[in-house]
Enzyme design. Structure first.
Site, PDB file in Angstrom:
ATOM      1  N   ASP A 195      33.883  37.044   5.025  1.00 44.00           N
ATOM      2  CA  ASP A 195      34.529  38.020   4.141  1.00 44.00           C
ATOM      3  C   ASP A 195      35.602  37.330   3.298  1.00 44.00           C
ATOM      4  O   ASP A 195      35.736  37.576   2.099  1.00 44.00           O
ATOM      5  CB  ASP A 195      35.154  39.147   4.977  1.00 44.00           C
ATOM      6  CG  ASP A 195      34.154  39.703   5.974  1.00 44.00           C
ATOM      7  OD1 ASP A 195      33.120  40.215   5.542  1.00 44.00           O
ATOM      8  OD2 ASP A 195      34.393  39.592   7.193  1.00 44.00           O
ATOM      9  N   HIS A 244      35.783  43.403  10.833  1.00 38.94           N
ATOM     10  CA  HIS A 244      34.652  42.879  10.070  1.00 38.94           C
ATOM     11  C   HIS A 244      33.641  44.010   9.924  1.00 38.94           C
ATOM     12  O   HIS A 244      32.696  44.135  10.696  1.00 38.94           O
ATOM     13  CB  HIS A 244      34.004  41.678  10.766  1.00 38.94           C
ATOM     14  CG  HIS A 244      32.686  41.322  10.148  1.00 38.94           C
ATOM     15  ND1 HIS A 244      32.579  40.778   8.892  1.00 38.94           N
ATOM     16  CD2 HIS A 244      31.420  41.484  10.582  1.00 38.94           C
ATOM     17  CE1 HIS A 244      31.308  40.620   8.589  1.00 38.94           C
ATOM     18  NE2 HIS A 244      30.573  41.036   9.602  1.00 38.94           N
TER      19      HIS A 244
HETATM   20  P1  NAI Z   1      18.842  37.150  14.434  1.00 45.68           P
HETATM   21  O1  NAI Z   1      18.289  38.434  14.918  1.00 45.68           O
HETATM   22  O2  NAI Z   1      18.058  36.312  13.481  1.00 45.68           O
HETATM   23  O3  NAI Z   1      19.165  36.218  15.687  1.00 45.68           O
HETATM   24  C1  NAI Z   1      19.831  36.683  16.815  1.00 45.68           C
HETATM   25  C2  NAI Z   1      19.354  35.848  17.986  1.00 45.68           C
HETATM   26  O4  NAI Z   1      20.147  36.197  19.122  1.00 45.68           O
HETATM   27  C3  NAI Z   1      17.898  36.076  18.359  1.00 45.68           C
HETATM   28  O5  NAI Z   1      17.205  34.840  18.398  1.00 45.68           O
HETATM   29  C4  NAI Z   1      17.985  36.723  19.753  1.00 45.68           C
HETATM   30  O6  NAI Z   1      16.913  36.328  20.598  1.00 45.68           O
HETATM   31  C5  NAI Z   1      19.309  36.160  20.250  1.00 45.68           C
HETATM   32  N1  NAI Z   1      19.912  36.915  21.352  1.00 45.68           N
HETATM   33  C6  NAI Z   1      19.909  38.257  21.563  1.00 45.68           C
HETATM   34  N2  NAI Z   1      20.528  38.561  22.706  1.00 45.68           N
HETATM   35  C7  NAI Z   1      20.962  37.386  23.231  1.00 45.68           C
HETATM   36  C8  NAI Z   1      21.648  37.041  24.416  1.00 45.68           C
HETATM   37  N3  NAI Z   1      22.019  37.980  25.293  1.00 45.68           N
HETATM   38  N4  NAI Z   1      21.927  35.742  24.637  1.00 45.68           N
HETATM   39  C9  NAI Z   1      21.530  34.808  23.768  1.00 45.68           C
HETATM   40  N5  NAI Z   1      20.852  35.059  22.636  1.00 45.68           N
HETATM   41  C10 NAI Z   1      20.581  36.336  22.382  1.00 45.68           C
HETATM   42  O7  NAI Z   1      20.283  37.484  13.848  1.00 45.68           O
HETATM   43  P2  NAI Z   1      21.204  36.600  12.881  1.00 45.68           P
HETATM   44  O8  NAI Z   1      20.861  36.896  11.484  1.00 45.68           O
HETATM   45  O9  NAI Z   1      21.166  35.193  13.333  1.00 45.68           O
HETATM   46  O10 NAI Z   1      22.623  37.255  13.149  1.00 45.68           O
HETATM   47  C11 NAI Z   1      23.267  37.158  14.413  1.00 45.68           C
HETATM   48  C12 NAI Z   1      24.441  38.093  14.485  1.00 45.68           C
HETATM   49  O11 NAI Z   1      25.444  37.731  13.569  1.00 45.68           O
HETATM   50  C13 NAI Z   1      24.118  39.553  14.180  1.00 45.68           C
HETATM   51  O12 NAI Z   1      24.801  40.361  15.126  1.00 45.68           O
HETATM   52  C14 NAI Z   1      24.700  39.756  12.807  1.00 45.68           C
HETATM   53  O13 NAI Z   1      25.040  41.104  12.576  1.00 45.68           O
HETATM   54  C15 NAI Z   1      25.924  38.884  12.909  1.00 45.68           C
HETATM   55  N6  NAI Z   1      26.538  38.492  11.637  1.00 45.68           N
HETATM   56  C16 NAI Z   1      27.913  38.434  11.586  1.00 45.68           C
HETATM   57  C17 NAI Z   1      28.571  38.051  10.440  1.00 45.68           C
HETATM   58  C18 NAI Z   1      30.079  38.004  10.399  1.00 45.68           C
HETATM   59  O14 NAI Z   1      30.586  37.787   9.315  1.00 45.68           O
HETATM   60  N7  NAI Z   1      30.807  38.180  11.494  1.00 45.68           N
HETATM   61  C19 NAI Z   1      27.818  37.704   9.233  1.00 45.68           C
HETATM   62  C20 NAI Z   1      26.387  37.755   9.384  1.00 45.68           C
HETATM   63  C21 NAI Z   1      25.784  38.155  10.555  1.00 45.68           C
END
Ligand code: NAI
Length: 328
Positions: free
Chosen positions: A159, A187
């Site tokens: 952000d 966030h």
């Molecule tokens: P994604 O769905 O591509 O990957 C998430 C991964 O986490 C998957 O491979 C899944 O198997 C794994 N996972 C789920 N539960 C788990 C557990 N208990 N232990 C270990 N791994 C686990 O999602 P992406 O795009 O990589 O995003 C990840 C997170 O980051 C989302 O929650 C998204 O909303 C968040 N995010 C936060 C931002 C911020 O600025 N704080 C910015 C962009 C995304």
């Protein structure tokens, strides 16, 4: 040479994980003098995909990468970890209520907090990226009583970087001319990007913009809803920019911020600026010697106050909801 630093990344097989791991292994997380050992945590169904990424990491022959280990057990993944990047989370799916989302994420961040408490290195630093990031960090922190609370942080750097870029674009200046940007609060769409304390070439940024209507009606919503804009355009959520922000967050925490600048981090409040103590809220922080400090004494004007308060209220509501669920 130094012993490798253990870096645990959860959600390693996800899209942020894929954008993040290669940058960590190339030395961008901690600096070019610091070897790293990666410890990847995934759910069992995604371990194979993480193994594929580990093969590619090997194929890069990164001089600073001492090795990659893959786990589906949090206790093992956080054993001896120095830097923990909690990226994996449970996304909101159709028909899911907010309390369902918080509960599902509690099922992830409670055991991970416990595992960090049990096995992480004494100097562990935690960055929560997985949403709802601030409240997930709060949950993890409350299950790690032996780790100093200030080591649990949440990511608002994406952000922050978005706000810097949008302001620079509006003023037609390079991003490096923009200093002292602040994201306050959660966030989420309620976050407040504050240009009143920001500077452009040493001049007040709000004064340089001189357009309160643009601030209220374009800049703030653009930054706060940028995630949705990316999904709309790309058909997938921000990944490389999120990974970049995670790199920036940890690099600055460990290596320090420049004298004339600060960054935004979600950190446990000490009561500064009227944010209730203990909430993990975004603040302006400076970093030196591996520690951060909330910047004190900034003026919060009439435009900013209600916007900060609204986002902080949302954080308090999320805390109350997870309290009700027995998660904190
Ligand atoms: P994604 O769905 O591509 O990957 C998430 C991964 O986490 C998957 O491979 C899944 O198997 C794994 N996972 C789920 N539960 C788990 C557990 N208990 N232990 C270990 N791994 C686990 O999602 P992406 O795009 O990589 O995003 C990840 C997170 O980051 C989302 O929650 C998204 O909303 C968040 N995010 C936060 C931002 C911020 O600025 N704080 C910015 C962009 C995304």
């Amino acid at each position: 040479t130094q012993a490798p630093v253990n870096v645990t990344v959860t959600g390693a097989a996800g899209q942020i994980g894929y954008a993040l791991l290669f940058r960590i292994a190339s030395g961008q997380l901690l600096g070019q003098d610091t070897p790293v050992r990666l410890r990847l945590l995934e759910i069992p169904q995604a371990v194979k995909a993480a193994e594929g990424t580990a093969l590619e990491l090997e194929d890069c022959a990164f001089p600073l990468l001492a090795g990659t280990d893959i786990f589906d057990d949090a206790k093992q993944a956080f054993e001896g970890t120095n830097i923990a990047l909690l990226v994996g989370a449970r996304p909101r799916t159709k028909g899911m209520e907010r309390s369902d989302l918080l509960e599902a994420n509690g099922g992830i961040f409670k055991p991970q907090g416990e595992a960090i408490n049990a096995g992480a290195a004494d100097d562990v630093r935690v960055l929560v990226v997985g949403n709802p990031a601030n409240t997930n960090a709060l949950i993890a922190r409350s299950h790690a009583p032996d780790v100093p609370a200030e080591r649990f942080t949440a990511m608002t750097r994406l952000d922050h970087n978005r706000a810097v870029a949008q302001l620079a674009k509006k003023l037609g200046v390079p991003v490096t001319d923009v200093k002292r940007m602040t994201i306050w609060g959660n966030h989420s769409a309620t976050q407040y990007p504050d240009v009143f304390n920001a500077e452009v070439k040493g001049r007040g940024a709000a004064e340089a913009v001189n357009d309160e209507k643009w601030l209220a009606e374009e800049f703030i919503p653009r930054v706060a809803k940028r995630g949705a804009e990316i999904i709309e355009a790309r058909g997938a959520s921000s990944a490389a920019s999120a990974a970049n922000a995670a790199i920036d967050h940890v690099f600055d925490w460990v290596n320090g911020t420049p004298q004339d600048d600060w960054v935004s981090m979600g950190v446990p409040s000490d009561g500064s600026y009227g944010v209730p103590e203990g909430l993990i809220s975004s603040f302006p922080v400076t970093c030196t010697g591996g520690r951060y400090e909330i910047v004190q004494g900034l003026e919060i004007n009439e435009f900013s106050r209600p916007r900060i308060d609204a986002s902080v209220q949302e954080l308090a509501d999320e805390r109350d909801a997870v309290r009700k669920l027995g998660l904190v």
